[in-house]
Scaffold this motif. Structure first.
Motif, PDB file in Angstrom:
ATOM      1  N   GLY A  81       0.452  -1.097  -0.467  1.00 18.32           N
ATOM      2  CA  GLY A  81       0.243   0.029   0.429  1.00 18.32           C
ATOM      3  C   GLY A  81       0.892   1.268  -0.208  1.00 18.32           C
ATOM      4  O   GLY A  81       0.090   2.530   0.525  1.00 18.32           O
ATOM      5  N   GLY A  82       2.331   1.180  -0.745  1.00 20.02           N
ATOM      6  CA  GLY A  82       2.956   2.159  -0.305  1.00 20.02           C
ATOM      7  C   GLY A  82       3.560   2.004   0.707  1.00 20.02           C
ATOM      8  O   GLY A  82       4.874   3.292   0.850  1.00 20.02           O
ATOM      9  N   ALA A  83       4.338   1.460   0.887  1.00 21.64           N
ATOM     10  CA  ALA A  83       5.036   1.778   2.192  1.00 21.64           C
ATOM     11  C   ALA A  83       6.115   0.904   2.134  1.00 21.64           C
ATOM     12  O   ALA A  83       7.677   1.240   2.858  1.00 21.64           O
ATOM     13  N   SER A  84       6.390   0.443   1.051  1.00 21.33           N
ATOM     14  CA  SER A  84       7.857  -0.187   0.386  1.00 21.33           C
ATOM     15  C   SER A  84       8.019   0.076  -1.090  1.00 21.33           C
ATOM     16  O   SER A  84       6.931  -0.312  -1.632  1.00 21.33           O
ATOM     17  N   TRP A  85       9.012  -0.021  -0.799  1.00 24.76           N
ATOM     18  CA  TRP A  85      10.111  -0.123  -2.896  1.00 24.76           C
ATOM     19  C   TRP A  85      11.382  -0.810  -3.056  1.00 24.76           C
ATOM     20  O   TRP A  85      11.831  -1.351  -2.227  1.00 24.76           O
TER      21      TRP A  85
END
Length: 382
Positions: A81-85
């Motif tokens: 949900g956008g927490a990590s890449w």
């Protein structure tokens, strides 16, 4: 007094009607999102796999860009949900990367972070030698085959580093023969005219503990006309088909009793206008040593060829007299372009399929040459 007034002016009503300063306004505008990039900026000797990651607390990532010094981007994906890449592949060795990451907090305020790091320089490396050659046109049976200079103990990482795309699109899967050879092919023979592009990205992939690949190149090849030749060892004939239609039938001789030709689907892997054939090199003692075999095309790594034969007398089309090869009538020196051997040589591509039927021998091993077509698709992908 003037000095005191000047220094204390920020707390007076002159800073705003409510008496609150501009520093408080700036604090309200600051994003709560906190971006963390691993490894830390300035790091050296960074692992090419597993070390690069971007995280955010109290927000979500909206953009992550990773480039090397030449501007080449590293693909990756944002998750949680956008927490990590994380990157979708390994990094190149001995390379400096720059990371730029942007995140937003719950109120839409942006926060950005930048980092620069350099990956490790490996002490031990491996290469992959491949076939077919870049820019070549090959037959419908040609796999993309890679032989590695070191035995691979991390096959999944290596296989993932080789990306194959085709036009028109077709599913292409890899199969390992031992720990130093990886072949790729579709379920059925390639479709005529298919364009194949291979991204051979071995640079930085850890093929075995402490041993890293050191090459990255793009290879393209094209599938030519559809030619499949069927040899009937009992009838002593070879039928050459193109697009499923028989274009010529040639008389042949195959392996005599005790030296029977392999059955099964075999792929032409090498073409030699003339070559020497010595029985000692294939474990047959001193039975023959022919220094000028014309129009020879290799079908197996163990020494099976389809080749011209100028010493076979009346064997062609009548009986089997070879030591396992497929012989076609020829002349010494191979100068006569009208002979069956010359015609077949001139009309064949590396990658063409030759199928042998009705020989008194088992099916050729899939690893003996480029002959993985003798495996079912289920076994190939397993």
């Amino acid at each position: 007094m003037l000095s005191l007034a000047a220094c204390g002016g920020g707390g007076g009503k002159g800073a705003g009607a409510d008496g609150k300063g501009s520093s408080t306004q700036q604090g309200k505008q600051q994003s709560a999102a906190a971006v963390t990039i691993s490894p830390k900026s300035g790091a050296t000797g960074v692992d090419t796999s597993g070390a690069l990651k971007v995280d955010v607390a109290k927000g979500r990532l909206t953009e992550v860009t990773v480039k090397d010094a030449k501007g080449a981007k590293v693909d990756g994906s944002i998750s949680g949900g956008g927490a990590s890449w994380t990157p979708s592949t390994h990094l190149a060795a001995a390379t400096t990367y720059r990371v730029h990451a942007v995140a937003k907090d719950s109120e839409g305020r942006e926060s950005a972070e930048d980092s620069t790091f350099t990956t490790l320089t490996p002490k031990n490396t491996f290469l992959g030698t491949f076939t077919p050659e870049d820019g070549s046109t090959v037959g419908v049976g040609m796999p993309f085959s890679v032989n590695f200079t070191r035995g691979i103990t991390n096959p999944q990482a290596v296989e993932k580093s080789i990306r194959i795309t085709t036009q028109p699109a077709v599913d292409v899967e890899g199969h390992w023969f031992g720990n130093d050879r990886l072949d790729f092919r579709p379920e059925k023979y390639w479709k005529e005219g298919t364009k194949v592009t291979v991204d051979l990205n071995l640079d930085g992939v850890e093929g075995r503990s402490g041993v890293y690949g050191k090459q990255h190149k793009t290879v393209t090849f094209t599938i030519g006309r559809n030619q499949v030749s069927v040899v009937d060892a009992a009838k002593h004939t070879m039928k050459i088909t193109q697009d499923g239609k028989v274009v010529r039938t040639l008389p042949v001789t195959t392996g005599k009793p005790g030296y029977d030709t392999w059955n099964g689907q075999m792929v032409i892997s090498e073409k030699l206008t003339e070559t020497r054939m010595d029985s000692e090199t294939v474990g047959y003692g001193k039975q023959y040593d022919i220094k000028d075999v014309p129009h020879a095309m290799r079908l197996t790594g163990s020494g099976t060829f389809a080749h011209g034969n100028y010493w076979g007398g009346d064997a062609f089309g009548n009986y089997n007299a070879s030591h396992g090869c497929i012989g076609l009538r020829d002349v010494q020196g191979g100068y006569d372009s009208s002979t069956p051997a010359a015609w077949f040589f001139d009309h064949s591509l590396i990658g063409d399929v030759v199928i042998v039927q009705h020989a008194d021998e088992r099916t050729v091993d899939p690893s003996n040459g480029f002959n993985g077509w003798n495996m079912s698709w289920a076994d190939w992908t397993k």
